[in-house]
Design a protein around this motif. Structure first.
Motif, PDB file in Angstrom:
ATOM      1  N   ASN A  17       0.832  -1.210   0.000  1.00 33.66           N
ATOM      2  CA  ASN A  17       0.000   0.000   0.000  1.00 33.66           C
ATOM      3  C   ASN A  17       0.864   1.256   0.000  1.00 33.66           C
ATOM      4  N   GLN A  18       1.972   1.246   0.738  1.00 31.22           N
ATOM      5  CA  GLN A  18       2.884   2.395   0.733  1.00 31.22           C
ATOM      6  C   GLN A  18       3.537   2.554  -0.639  1.00 31.22           C
ATOM      7  N   VAL A  19       3.910   1.446  -1.270  1.00 31.23           N
ATOM      8  CA  VAL A  19       4.493   1.492  -2.619  1.00 31.23           C
ATOM      9  C   VAL A  19       3.481   2.101  -3.593  1.00 31.23           C
ATOM     10  N   ASN A  20       2.236   1.662  -3.496  1.00 32.81           N
ATOM     11  CA  ASN A  20       1.189   2.204  -4.376  1.00 32.81           C
ATOM     12  C   ASN A  20       1.008   3.705  -4.152  1.00 32.81           C
ATOM     13  N   ALA A  21       1.027   4.138  -2.892  1.00 30.73           N
ATOM     14  CA  ALA A  21       0.892   5.563  -2.580  1.00 30.73           C
ATOM     15  C   ALA A  21       2.085   6.346  -3.129  1.00 30.73           C
ATOM     16  N   PHE A  22       3.294   5.790  -3.005  1.00 30.42           N
ATOM     17  CA  PHE A  22       4.475   6.457  -3.549  1.00 30.42           C
ATOM     18  C   PHE A  22       4.366   6.563  -5.071  1.00 30.42           C
ATOM     19  N   ALA A  23       3.863   5.524  -5.717  1.00 26.66           N
ATOM     20  CA  ALA A  23       3.685   5.562  -7.177  1.00 26.66           C
ATOM     21  C   ALA A  23       2.754   6.711  -7.572  1.00 26.66           C
ATOM     22  N   GLU A  24       1.693   6.892  -6.810  1.00 28.41           N
ATOM     23  CA  GLU A  24       0.768   8.000  -7.079  1.00 28.41           C
ATOM     24  C   GLU A  24       1.430   9.349  -6.847  1.00 28.41           C
ATOM     25  N   SER A  26       4.681  10.156  -6.714  1.00 29.48           N
ATOM     26  CA  SER A  26       5.848  10.435  -7.556  1.00 29.48           C
ATOM     27  C   SER A  26       5.509  10.436  -9.046  1.00 29.48           C
ATOM     28  N   GLY A  27       4.427   9.754  -9.405  1.00 27.33           N
ATOM     29  CA  GLY A  27       4.105   9.590 -10.821  1.00 27.33           C
ATOM     30  C   GLY A  27       4.818   8.413 -11.449  1.00 27.33           C
ATOM     31  N   ASP A  28       5.683   7.723 -10.690  1.00 29.60           N
ATOM     32  CA  ASP A  28       6.385   6.545 -11.204  1.00 29.60           C
ATOM     33  C   ASP A  28       5.487   5.328 -11.009  1.00 29.60           C
ATOM     34  N   LYS A  29       4.669   5.077 -12.020  1.00 33.68           N
ATOM     35  CA  LYS A  29       3.725   3.963 -11.961  1.00 33.68           C
ATOM     36  C   LYS A  29       4.217   2.770 -12.778  1.00 33.68           C
ATOM     37  N   ASN A  30       5.515   2.586 -12.817  1.00 33.00           N
ATOM     38  CA  ASN A  30       6.119   1.438 -13.485  1.00 33.00           C
ATOM     39  C   ASN A  30       5.426   0.174 -12.966  1.00 33.00           C
ATOM     40  N   PRO A  31       4.887  -0.661 -13.852  1.00 32.56           N
ATOM     41  CA  PRO A  31       4.159  -1.845 -13.397  1.00 32.56           C
ATOM     42  C   PRO A  31       5.025  -2.815 -12.590  1.00 32.56           C
ATOM     43  N   LEU A  32       6.327  -2.698 -12.700  1.00 32.29           N
ATOM     44  CA  LEU A  32       7.215  -3.544 -11.897  1.00 32.29           C
ATOM     45  C   LEU A  32       6.975  -3.334 -10.404  1.00 32.29           C
ATOM     46  N   HIS A  33       6.482  -2.158 -10.036  1.00 28.86           N
ATOM     47  CA  HIS A  33       6.259  -1.830  -8.629  1.00 28.86           C
ATOM     48  C   HIS A  33       4.821  -2.076  -8.162  1.00 28.86           C
ATOM     49  N   ILE A  34       3.867  -2.011  -9.081  1.00 35.80           N
ATOM     50  CA  ILE A  34       2.460  -1.999  -8.640  1.00 35.80           C
ATOM     51  C   ILE A  34       1.570  -3.063  -9.285  1.00 35.80           C
ATOM     52  N   ASN A  35       2.102  -3.836 -10.204  1.00 39.00           N
ATOM     53  CA  ASN A  35       1.281  -4.822 -10.902  1.00 39.00           C
ATOM     54  C   ASN A  35       1.888  -6.211 -10.728  1.00 39.00           C
ATOM     55  N   ALA A  36       1.250  -7.029  -9.887  1.00 38.26           N
ATOM     56  CA  ALA A  36       1.787  -8.362  -9.577  1.00 38.26           C
ATOM     57  C   ALA A  36       1.858  -9.249 -10.816  1.00 38.26           C
ATOM     58  N   ASP A  37       0.874  -9.152 -11.716  1.00 39.27           N
ATOM     59  CA  ASP A  37       0.881  -9.973 -12.930  1.00 39.27           C
ATOM     60  C   ASP A  37       2.068  -9.612 -13.814  1.00 39.27           C
ATOM     61  N   LYS A  45       9.906 -11.704 -10.087  1.00 42.62           N
ATOM     62  CA  LYS A  45       8.770 -12.592  -9.807  1.00 42.62           C
ATOM     63  C   LYS A  45       7.614 -11.958  -9.042  1.00 42.62           C
ATOM     64  N   SER A  46       7.827 -10.820  -8.411  1.00 40.50           N
ATOM     65  CA  SER A  46       6.751 -10.091  -7.725  1.00 40.50           C
ATOM     66  C   SER A  46       7.162  -8.625  -7.655  1.00 40.50           C
ATOM     67  N   PRO A  47       6.205  -7.726  -7.339  1.00 38.20           N
ATOM     68  CA  PRO A  47       6.537  -6.301  -7.303  1.00 38.20           C
ATOM     69  C   PRO A  47       7.694  -5.994  -6.343  1.00 38.20           C
ATOM     70  N   ILE A  48       8.474  -5.000  -6.719  1.00 36.97           N
ATOM     71  CA  ILE A  48       9.575  -4.524  -5.876  1.00 36.97           C
ATOM     72  C   ILE A  48       9.328  -3.060  -5.512  1.00 36.97           C
ATOM     73  N   VAL A  49       9.961  -2.631  -4.436  1.00 38.85           N
ATOM     74  CA  VAL A  49       9.847  -1.252  -3.969  1.00 38.85           C
ATOM     75  C   VAL A  49      10.706  -0.360  -4.860  1.00 38.85           C
ATOM     76  N   HIS A  50      10.212   0.835  -5.177  1.00 37.14           N
ATOM     77  CA  HIS A  50      11.009   1.827  -5.914  1.00 37.14           C
ATOM     78  C   HIS A  50      12.324   2.044  -5.154  1.00 37.14           C
TER      79      HIS A  50
END
Length: 137
Positions: A17-24, A26-37, A45-50
């Motif tokens: 949830n904190q990663v998702n908030a940071f993505a919002e 910062s504007g860095d919505k790279n799917p590597l951070h917020i999209n598990a698929d 293999k799973s999302p990583i923190v910016h």
């Protein structure tokens, strides 16, 4: 007053949830951070923190705990050794490496360790240069 060799250590967890908030924020919505698929298709293999978000832990500690209020950055070096994953426990360790007496400047090593798996591997290695008129001689 701080001295060379003084250390600070604490555990932390950054949530998805904190990663998702940071993505919002910062504007860095790279799917590597917020999209598990999407992240599942990468070598992580799973999302990583910016990376830059992980450094906020250091900023919080420097400004609030060690050295504490009144501390400000002069510089920060960061070497990302391994990914940091949301919802996993890590340990941050800081150590005063050098003090520039009379200038109120300290060089502080900044390291994160993977602790949840018990491996205690370094995941981030860095160095901060900070100034604090009250805590650093």
């Amino acid at each position: 007053m701080l001295q060379v060799g003084d250390t600070y250590e604490t555990d932390f967890i950054i949530t998805q949830n904190q990663v998702n908030a940071f993505a919002e924020l910062s504007g860095d919505k790279n799917p590597l951070h917020i999209n598990a698929d999407f992240a599942a298709t990468t070598n992580f293999k799973s999302p990583i923190v910016h990376g830059i978000f992980t450094s906020a832990i250091i900023s919080k500690i420097l400004g609030m705990e060690f050295p504490g209020p009144g501390t400000f950055y002069l510089s920060q070096k960061l070497d990302f050794k391994r990914a940091i994953y949301p919802d996993k426990r890590y340990t941050v360790k800081l150590e005063i490496k050098e003090i520039r007496e009379g200038k109120h400047i300290a060089i502080i090593s900044t390291q994160y360790f993977e602790t949840e798996t018990g491996r205690n591997r370094i995941v981030l290695d860095g160095e901060a240069e900070v100034k604090n008129l009250e805590q650093i001689p």
